[in-house]
Design a protein around this motif. Sequence first.
Motif, PDB file in Angstrom:
ATOM      1  N   SER A   1       4.644  10.120  -6.569  1.00 44.38           N
ATOM      2  CA  SER A   1       5.974  10.577  -7.175  1.00 44.38           C
ATOM      3  C   SER A   1       5.917  10.441  -8.623  1.00 44.38           C
ATOM      4  N   LYS A   2       4.981   9.643  -9.354  1.00 49.86           N
ATOM      5  CA  LYS A   2       4.824   9.483 -10.739  1.00 49.86           C
ATOM      6  C   LYS A   2       3.874  10.481 -11.143  1.00 49.86           C
TER       7      LYS A   2
ATOM      8  N   PHE B   1      -0.987  18.466  -7.670  1.00 48.68           N
ATOM      9  CA  PHE B   1      -1.405  20.266  -7.660  1.00 48.68           C
ATOM     10  C   PHE B   1      -0.997  20.666  -6.004  1.00 48.68           C
ATOM     11  N   THR B   2      -1.397  19.755  -5.221  1.00 46.33           N
ATOM     12  CA  THR B   2      -1.254  20.060  -3.775  1.00 46.33           C
ATOM     13  C   THR B   2       0.301  20.445  -3.512  1.00 46.33           C
ATOM     14  N   ARG B   3       1.148  19.661  -4.269  1.00 52.20           N
ATOM     15  CA  ARG B   3       2.818  19.840  -3.992  1.00 52.20           C
ATOM     16  C   ARG B   3       2.988  20.999  -4.807  1.00 52.20           C
ATOM     17  N   VAL B   4       2.857  20.970  -6.186  1.00 56.18           N
ATOM     18  CA  VAL B   4       3.676  21.861  -6.995  1.00 56.18           C
ATOM     19  C   VAL B   4       2.787  22.721  -7.761  1.00 56.18           C
ATOM     20  N   GLY B   5       1.397  22.775  -7.385  1.00 54.16           N
ATOM     21  CA  GLY B   5       0.941  24.008  -7.902  1.00 54.16           C
ATOM     22  C   GLY B   5       0.140  23.857  -9.312  1.00 54.16           C
TER      23      GLY B   5
ATOM     24  N   TYR C   1       0.875  -1.154   0.073  1.00 63.00           N
ATOM     25  CA  TYR C   1      -0.081  -0.017  -0.113  1.00 63.00           C
ATOM     26  C   TYR C   1       0.926   1.251  -0.016  1.00 63.00           C
ATOM     27  N   GLN C   2       1.865   1.221   0.730  1.00 63.89           N
ATOM     28  CA  GLN C   2       2.850   2.313   0.805  1.00 63.89           C
ATOM     29  C   GLN C   2       3.554   2.629  -0.213  1.00 63.89           C
ATOM     30  N   GLN C   3       4.051   1.789  -1.012  1.00 62.39           N
ATOM     31  CA  GLN C   3       4.613   1.699  -2.441  1.00 62.39           C
ATOM     32  C   GLN C   3       3.856   2.252  -3.595  1.00 62.39           C
ATOM     33  N   THR C   4       2.340   2.026  -3.232  1.00 64.32           N
ATOM     34  CA  THR C   4       1.257   2.370  -4.023  1.00 64.32           C
ATOM     35  C   THR C   4       1.270   3.977  -3.985  1.00 64.32           C
ATOM     36  N   LEU C   5       1.050   4.196  -2.753  1.00 69.44           N
ATOM     37  CA  LEU C   5       0.909   5.814  -2.549  1.00 69.44           C
ATOM     38  C   LEU C   5       2.464   6.669  -3.062  1.00 69.44           C
TER      39      LEU C   5
END
Length: 428
Positions: free
Chosen positions: A12-13, A17-21, A3-7
């Motif tokens: 990352s891929k 928007f929430t991270r980079v706008g 599950y963590q790898q899926t997130l």
Amino acid sequence: MTYQQTLDYLYSKLPMFTRVGAVALKKDLHNTLALCDKLDNPQHKFKSIHVGGTNGKGSTSHMLAAILQKAGYKTGLYTSPHLKDFRERIRINGKMVSKQYVKDFVKNQQETIQEIEPSFFEVTVAMAFDYFAKEKVDIAIIEVGLGGRLDSTNIITPELSVITNISLDHTNILGDTLLEIATEKAGIIKKNIPVVIGEKQAETEAVFITKAKLENASINFAGSSLHIENAHQKKAHLIVDVYKEEKLIYTNLALDLTGSYQLKNILTVIEAILKLKEIEYSIPDESIFTALKNVKKITGLQGRWQTLSQNPLVICDTGHNKAGIIEVMQNIKNTPHKNLHIVIGMVKDKDISGVLALFPTNASYYFCQPNLERALPVSELASQAATFGLKGNTFNTVQAAFQNAKSKAEEKDLIFVGGSTFVVAEIL
């Protein structure tokens, strides 16, 4: 993938928007339609209510979901962003989607994702729609992500469209006037589908009336036909009487979301419920009373004028634009306290000076930056705040700022945490 790898793969891929706008946004509905086409168009397989607007759409969505669930409907709820857990975005009857489902969806759609190259938001919308269709929900409340016309959620044909209000936010994407923003938000009004507008605003009223007329959609302004009297706080609830014209329709309605801005949202919700009853949804009064008294418990809503602890009183709120902060300041004013401590961080693409101008100079400030690329550097925030007479110390993390505020505050003081959804998320 676990599950963590899926997130990690999703975060990352895919452009987020929430991270980079704004660079993460796709300017049309092509990717969402292509993704949903591969999923056999789940958006056509469940009934829905579409909720847009600048402020209040999250609270309104959760209230509607709580009421419909208590009325006996299997109710889906799609909202964004999440605060603590990705799965908050996708719920049925208040229960988050399972980790297994998230894993399976991404694994099964990985080839399609690589082929289409959608954004993070486009994938989560498709995931939600697929889940609601597979689980055969009776109805799903779908909160618009950003704007309306080109938002990924705007591929549904709902039973009802709801637009809470219009104020300046995401001006770099939606336009820098209320008129331009209203035009984007009005994009969720569909042919022959009734629409409820929360607030009647002189600058935007004509936009909605024109669009509704064009689509042959009946339109109701909640603030015109309904009003509240006898609003007061009683322990952990906001108590109101709701009138339609001069007739009392709900007395002593208790709401567990206590921010003063909920007085506007509750009218929007009641107007939407009255409209749903007109189109033959069975929603007993008892389910309205029970649901509104327990929205947080039923739906898991967090971060709306939320009390985190007492002595000193610690409250957080996700309000982050001028309209939201005006309401927050009103709540602070109405909350008895000795000294005020404000833990604040912001993101770069907001009206920084417009928001900072609203904060009081007689408070101790703890400036910080949330852990994401869009965060406004704390040195920049403190420097801009100083021009408005806001003084305090800078901290590299939200937690460091919060711990310092707690160490300085006395028993009768108020610590407010906010300025950005992401600051609140890290505190929670």
